[in-house]
Design a protein around this motif. Structure first.
Motif, mmCIF file in Angstrom:
data_model
loop_
_atom_site.group_PDB
_atom_site.id
_atom_site.type_symbol
_atom_site.label_atom_id
_atom_site.label_comp_id
_atom_site.label_asym_id
_atom_site.label_seq_id
_atom_site.Cartn_x
_atom_site.Cartn_y
_atom_site.Cartn_z
ATOM 1 N N MET A 1 0.896 -1.493 -0.406
ATOM 2 C CA MET A 1 0.355 0.155 0.025
ATOM 3 C C MET A 1 0.736 1.407 -0.453
ATOM 4 N N SER A 2 0.041 2.348 -0.533
ATOM 5 C CA SER A 2 0.783 3.221 -0.587
ATOM 6 C C SER A 2 -0.071 4.416 -0.031
ATOM 7 N N THR A 3 0.077 5.712 -0.079
ATOM 8 C CA THR A 3 0.087 7.190 0.271
ATOM 9 C C THR A 3 -0.407 8.157 -0.435
ATOM 10 N N ALA A 4 -2.115 8.472 -1.175
ATOM 11 C CA ALA A 4 -2.534 9.153 -1.961
ATOM 12 C C ALA A 4 -3.724 10.617 -1.396
ATOM 13 N N ILE A 5 -3.069 11.547 -2.090
ATOM 14 C CA ILE A 5 -4.150 12.562 -1.132
ATOM 15 C C ILE A 5 -5.615 12.771 -1.830
ATOM 16 N N THR A 6 -6.542 12.171 -1.952
ATOM 17 C CA THR A 6 -7.899 12.303 -1.968
ATOM 18 C C THR A 6 -8.989 12.625 -1.414
ATOM 19 N N PHE A 7 -10.167 13.508 -2.426
ATOM 20 C CA PHE A 7 -11.820 14.156 -2.534
ATOM 21 C C PHE A 7 -12.980 12.922 -2.567
ATOM 22 N N SER A 8 -13.536 13.030 -1.729
ATOM 23 C CA SER A 8 -14.766 11.883 -1.718
ATOM 24 C C SER A 8 -16.065 12.037 -2.294
ATOM 25 N N GLU A 9 -16.011 14.248 -1.647
ATOM 26 C CA GLU A 9 -17.162 14.961 -1.397
ATOM 27 C C GLU A 9 -16.580 16.554 -2.552
ATOM 28 N N TYR A 10 -17.242 16.852 -3.453
ATOM 29 C CA TYR A 10 -16.314 18.453 -3.363
ATOM 30 C C TYR A 10 -16.825 19.440 -1.664
ATOM 31 N N GLY A 11 -16.058 20.997 -2.225
ATOM 32 C CA GLY A 11 -15.730 21.352 -0.989
ATOM 33 C C GLY A 11 -14.533 22.217 -0.609
ATOM 34 N N ALA A 12 -14.555 22.730 0.280
ATOM 35 C CA ALA A 12 -13.367 23.493 0.604
ATOM 36 C C ALA A 12 -12.089 22.397 0.935
ATOM 37 N N PRO A 13 -10.499 22.970 1.156
ATOM 38 C CA PRO A 13 -9.387 22.356 0.794
ATOM 39 C C PRO A 13 -9.454 21.086 2.063
ATOM 40 N N GLU A 14 -10.166 21.238 2.638
ATOM 41 C CA GLU A 14 -10.106 20.036 3.706
ATOM 42 C C GLU A 14 -10.674 19.097 3.529
ATOM 43 N N VAL A 15 -11.045 18.931 2.446
ATOM 44 C CA VAL A 15 -11.885 17.672 1.718
ATOM 45 C C VAL A 15 -10.751 16.247 1.854
ATOM 46 N N PRO B 1 -17.391 15.651 -14.614
ATOM 47 C CA PRO B 1 -17.493 14.930 -13.746
ATOM 48 C C PRO B 1 -16.887 14.787 -12.580
ATOM 49 N N ALA B 2 -17.002 14.280 -11.229
ATOM 50 C CA ALA B 2 -15.921 13.079 -10.970
ATOM 51 C C ALA B 2 -16.041 12.134 -10.525
ATOM 52 N N GLN B 3 -14.877 10.862 -10.013
ATOM 53 C CA GLN B 3 -15.833 9.549 -10.192
ATOM 54 C C GLN B 3 -14.741 9.504 -8.796
ATOM 55 N N PHE B 4 -16.191 9.715 -7.554
ATOM 56 C CA PHE B 4 -14.946 10.210 -6.302
ATOM 57 C C PHE B 4 -14.570 8.333 -6.321
ATOM 58 N N PRO B 5 -13.798 7.979 -5.260
ATOM 59 C CA PRO B 5 -12.664 8.900 -4.834
ATOM 60 C C PRO B 5 -12.091 9.984 -5.885
ATOM 61 N N VAL B 6 -11.571 10.849 -5.460
ATOM 62 C CA VAL B 6 -10.656 11.213 -6.618
ATOM 63 C C VAL B 6 -8.822 11.866 -5.902
ATOM 64 N N THR B 7 -8.277 11.467 -6.896
ATOM 65 C CA THR B 7 -6.629 11.889 -6.890
ATOM 66 C C THR B 7 -6.339 13.035 -7.361
ATOM 67 N N PRO B 8 -6.186 13.961 -7.206
ATOM 68 C CA PRO B 8 -5.873 15.768 -7.878
ATOM 69 C C PRO B 8 -4.813 15.507 -8.669
ATOM 70 N N GLY B 9 -4.325 16.066 -9.778
ATOM 71 C CA GLY B 9 -2.952 16.518 -9.632
ATOM 72 C C GLY B 9 -2.782 16.545 -11.133
ATOM 73 N N LEU B 10 -2.086 16.504 -11.539
ATOM 74 C CA LEU B 10 -1.861 17.293 -13.298
ATOM 75 C C LEU B 10 -0.565 16.339 -13.556
ATOM 76 N N ASP B 11 0.402 17.222 -12.741
ATOM 77 C CA ASP B 11 1.696 16.571 -13.346
ATOM 78 C C ASP B 11 2.705 16.510 -11.609
ATOM 79 N N ALA B 12 3.555 15.382 -12.030
ATOM 80 C CA ALA B 12 4.403 15.197 -11.241
ATOM 81 C C ALA B 12 5.374 14.769 -11.937
ATOM 82 N N ALA B 13 7.231 14.766 -11.139
ATOM 83 C CA ALA B 13 7.989 14.121 -11.600
ATOM 84 C C ALA B 13 8.695 13.273 -10.923
#
Length: 301
Positions: free
Chosen positions: A1-15, A57-69
């Motif tokens: 397993m590993s860690t990702a930042i996700t959100f499962s509902e629309y809202g403020a940064p705290e989601v 339209p989001a398909q929850f849960p969503v991991t944001p981020g368009l760019d990575a290195a």
């Protein structure tokens, strides 16, 4: 397993919350990277808040981020990379994570920091695309709204390097930064039209709006032609007959390597404002939404 930042509902940064996930497996033409840096883009916040719900339209849960290195640790069939390569590129399925998938990654030169590598992808390709769509050429005058922002800052540099006269609207605190790029920086806000006319007595040929600050009507009046104005940020573009530029930044796959080499050679600057641990993604969003930044915010897993 590993860690990702996700959100499962629309809202403020705290989601945005750290979540345990299974590392993704690369498909044909894809690579998986151990992420060294992931860029935070304005569209990440629009998607998270629900402002883009109709268009994307989001398909929850969503991991944001368009760019990575990062460093390639698994390779899909037909991918042009090997395990251990240092690369950057557009993500498939999100970059706010310890592991991410990239399609058509570009090689990261040693001279390029991880933070800059991750920050160059979307904003660099977008700036390159919109300049091409405008068709602005050497000797002409381009007005860039939001010239100190991520896309605007790169667009100014690319345009100046092509022999284009650039006027940039910016906040008071950014006048020196943008002037140093070779542009004439003028303060945005009430009276900006008069200030632009004073800075460009020969007139303005084209306008790039990277601000979304309600400047399209006056921009069309400045050029005399809505076809000479383009925006990447104003959702009311159609009301003014102005093109809204969106979509894949670089279908050809040729632009990103060019931008990478310019940045590695010191000919293209991507200002990094602040880095955050991956777990502090919500704070990064909050800081950017409060307009505290002067440059890119980057997450470091």
């Amino acid at each position: 397993m590993s860690t990702a930042i996700t959100f499962s509902e629309y809202g403020a940064p705290e989601v945005l919350r750290p979540t345990e996930v299974t590392p993704p497996e690369p498909g044909p033409g894809q690579v998986r990277i151990k992420v060294k840096a992931a860029s935070v883009n304005p569209i990440d916040m629009k998607i998270r808040s629900g402002l883009m719900a109709k268009a994307v339209p989001a398909q929850f849960p969503v991991t944001p981020g368009l760019d990575a290195a990062g460093v390639v640790d698994a390779v899909g069939q037909g991918a042009d990379a090997t395990v251990g390569d240092e690369v950057l590129g557009a993500t498939v399925g999100g970059g706010y994570a310890e592991y991410a998938l990239l399609e058509r990654p570009a090689a990261k030169p040693e001279a390029l920091s991880w933070e800059v590598a991750a920050s160059l992808v979307t904003v660099g390709q977008t700036a390159h695309r919109v300049l091409g769509q405008l068709g602005v050429e050497a000797g002409q005058t381009l007005l860039v709204h939001g010239a100190a922002g991520s896309v605007g800052f790169i667009a100014v540099q690319l345009a100046v390097a092509r022999g284009i006269t650039v006027i940039g609207t910016v906040g008071e605190k950014d006048i020196e930064r943008v002037t140093a790029l070779g542009a004439a920086a003028v303060r945005y806000g009430d009276g900006w039209v008069e200030r632009v006319k004073a800075a460009a007595p020969g007139g303005v040929d084209f306008v790039l709006d990277a601000s979304g600050a309600g400047v399209l009507a006056d921009s069309v009046a400045l050029t005399g032609d809505a076809g000479k104005v383009i925006t990447i940020a104003d959702m009311f573009a159609q009301q003014h007959g102005v093109r809204f530029s969106a979509g894949a930044p670089d279908p050809s796959g040729q632009v990103l390597p060019e931008l990478v080499q310019l940045a590695a050679a010191g000919k293209l600057t991507v200002p990094i404002w602040r880095t955050y641990p991956l777990a502090d993604a919500a704070q990064a969003h909050a800081d950017l939404e409060a307009h505290r930044n002067q440059g890119k915010a980057v997450l470091l897993p």
